[in-house]
Design a protein around this motif. Structure first.
Motif, PDB file in Angstrom:
ATOM      1  N   ALA A   1      24.675 -29.335  52.276  1.00 52.52           N
ATOM      2  CA  ALA A   1      26.100 -29.651  52.179  1.00 52.52           C
ATOM      3  C   ALA A   1      26.632 -29.924  53.572  1.00 52.52           C
ATOM      4  O   ALA A   1      26.173 -29.336  54.552  1.00 52.52           O
ATOM      5  CB  ALA A   1      26.862 -28.497  51.540  1.00 52.52           C
ATOM      6  N   GLY A   2      27.578 -30.834  53.638  1.00 49.87           N
ATOM      7  CA  GLY A   2      28.192 -31.182  54.907  1.00 49.87           C
ATOM      8  C   GLY A   2      29.631 -31.577  54.697  1.00 49.87           C
ATOM      9  O   GLY A   2      30.136 -31.545  53.584  1.00 49.87           O
ATOM     10  N   PRO A   3      30.304 -31.988  55.758  1.00 52.61           N
ATOM     11  CA  PRO A   3      31.719 -32.319  55.657  1.00 52.61           C
ATOM     12  C   PRO A   3      32.003 -33.556  54.808  1.00 52.61           C
ATOM     13  O   PRO A   3      33.129 -33.740  54.354  1.00 52.61           O
ATOM     14  CB  PRO A   3      32.154 -32.523  57.110  1.00 52.61           C
ATOM     15  CG  PRO A   3      30.904 -32.759  57.875  1.00 52.61           C
ATOM     16  CD  PRO A   3      29.803 -32.069  57.128  1.00 52.61           C
ATOM     17  N   VAL A   4      31.012 -34.410  54.581  1.00 53.54           N
ATOM     18  CA  VAL A   4      31.268 -35.638  53.824  1.00 53.54           C
ATOM     19  C   VAL A   4      30.484 -35.716  52.513  1.00 53.54           C
ATOM     20  O   VAL A   4      30.497 -36.740  51.833  1.00 53.54           O
ATOM     21  CB  VAL A   4      30.963 -36.897  54.670  1.00 53.54           C
ATOM     22  CG1 VAL A   4      31.904 -37.004  55.838  1.00 53.54           C
ATOM     23  CG2 VAL A   4      29.527 -36.911  55.133  1.00 53.54           C
TER      24      VAL A   4
ATOM     25  N   PHE B   1      27.307 -33.665  49.651  1.00 55.94           N
ATOM     26  CA  PHE B   1      26.311 -32.641  49.365  1.00 55.94           C
ATOM     27  C   PHE B   1      25.207 -33.255  48.521  1.00 55.94           C
ATOM     28  O   PHE B   1      25.363 -34.335  47.952  1.00 55.94           O
ATOM     29  CB  PHE B   1      26.946 -31.457  48.628  1.00 55.94           C
ATOM     30  CG  PHE B   1      27.637 -31.842  47.355  1.00 55.94           C
ATOM     31  CD1 PHE B   1      26.955 -31.814  46.141  1.00 55.94           C
ATOM     32  CD2 PHE B   1      28.962 -32.219  47.357  1.00 55.94           C
ATOM     33  CE1 PHE B   1      27.583 -32.160  44.962  1.00 55.94           C
ATOM     34  CE2 PHE B   1      29.609 -32.580  46.184  1.00 55.94           C
ATOM     35  CZ  PHE B   1      28.916 -32.553  44.985  1.00 55.94           C
TER      36      PHE B   1
END
Length: 81
Positions: free
Chosen positions: A26-29, A31
């Protein structure tokens, strides 16, 4: 063991009754998820249920025509749904 038709398994998975996704990153932009289910059927049976029998598992409520039996999948690169 009771044999379940591939189309029924696909329907159940689509409704979330069998498979639960696992978040693998998962990341800021966005998953990524992974889902896995074992189907007691041959690959050709599963392919037919997923690709050739779309009208059995796709909801008619999510179509322009109101009839999921008119849906199709062109199962090739850049094919249409």
């Amino acid at each position: 063991m009771t044999r379940t038709s591939p189309a029924r398994v696909i329907i159940a998975c689509a409704l979330g009754n069998i498979a639960e996704g696992e978040v693998i990153d998962a990341g800021p932009v966005g998953f990524s998820l992974t889902n896995e289910v074992t189907i007691d059927a041959s690959r050709p049976e599963v392919w037919r249920a997923a690709v050739d029998e779309v009208g059995l598992w796709w909801s008619s409520a999510h179509t322009i025509s109101g009839d999921a039996r008119k849906m199709s999948i062109d199962a090739r690169p850049q094919g249409c749904f």
